[in-house]
Motif scaffolding. Structure first.
Motif, short mmCIF file in Angstrom:
data_model
loop_
_atom_site.label_atom_id
_atom_site.label_comp_id
_atom_site.label_asym_id
_atom_site.label_seq_id
_atom_site.Cartn_x
_atom_site.Cartn_y
_atom_site.Cartn_z
N ASP A 19 -5.10 7.13 -3.06
CA ASP A 19 -3.91 6.65 -3.74
C ASP A 19 -2.65 6.88 -2.91
N VAL A 20 -2.64 7.92 -2.10
CA VAL A 20 -1.51 8.18 -1.21
C VAL A 20 -1.43 7.05 -0.18
N VAL A 21 -2.58 6.64 0.33
CA VAL A 21 -2.63 5.52 1.28
C VAL A 21 -2.16 4.24 0.60
N ARG A 22 -2.63 3.98 -0.62
CA ARG A 22 -2.20 2.79 -1.35
C ARG A 22 -0.69 2.81 -1.62
N ALA A 23 -0.16 3.99 -1.91
CA ALA A 23 1.28 4.12 -2.15
C ALA A 23 2.06 3.72 -0.89
N ARG A 24 1.62 4.22 0.25
CA ARG A 24 2.29 3.86 1.51
C ARG A 24 2.24 2.36 1.76
N GLN A 25 1.08 1.75 1.51
CA GLN A 25 0.93 0.30 1.72
C GLN A 25 1.85 -0.49 0.81
N LEU A 26 1.91 -0.11 -0.46
CA LEU A 26 2.78 -0.81 -1.42
C LEU A 26 4.25 -0.66 -1.01
N VAL A 27 4.64 0.53 -0.64
CA VAL A 27 6.03 0.78 -0.24
C VAL A 27 6.38 -0.05 0.99
#
Length: 138
Positions: A19-27
């Motif tokens: 989810d941390v990786v997904r957060a970075r991608q979304l940002v």
């Protein structure tokens, strides 16, 4: 300046490393759509990564709300991180330059605050932590 949200915020649970990786991608995606410079995109993604990791590790998970925003002069990205963890017992210490628990990127909250244009934190022992950041396009 008051920020107006462009559409509904996207909500992303932060419950695992992925989810941390997904957060970075979304940002990163939102930063590009808000036309942040490459340098400002990198600063925002770095701040988001640190805050998402803190949400997971210290807050025992939570969520991130992400949205593009605008004010009278600029577009930007607003991120809101929330957890129901133990909260921060000594906020003054946590906001001290150079303070880190040792497991994050080493930025600490004070370093994260320097990467963004607006930073607001609400925390108390036993009450979790909520952090809102905004990075504006130049």
């Amino acid at each position: 300046m008051t920020a107006v949200t462009d559409g509904d915020p996207q909500i992303l649970p932060i419950l695992a490393d992925e989810d941390v990786v997904r957060a970075r991608q979304l940002v990163r995606t939102l930063a590009v759509s808000a036309k942040l410079s490459l340098v400002d995109q990198t600063k925002l993604v770095t701040a988001a990564s640190e805050l998402a990791r803190n949400t997971l590790v210290y807050g025992n998970g939570g969520h991130m709300e992400a949205a593009t925003v605008r004010n009278e002069r600029h577009a930007g990205v607003r991120l809101y991180f929330a957890d129901e963890g133990p909260g921060i017992a000594d906020l003054d210490l946590a906001m001290t330059d150079g303070y880190t628990s040792g497991s994050g990127l080493g930025l600490g909250l004070s370093g994260t605050r320097r990467l963004v244009d607006e930073f607001d934190i609400d925390t108390a022992p036993g009450a979790g932590t909520r952090i809102t950041i905004i990075k504006w396009a130049r």
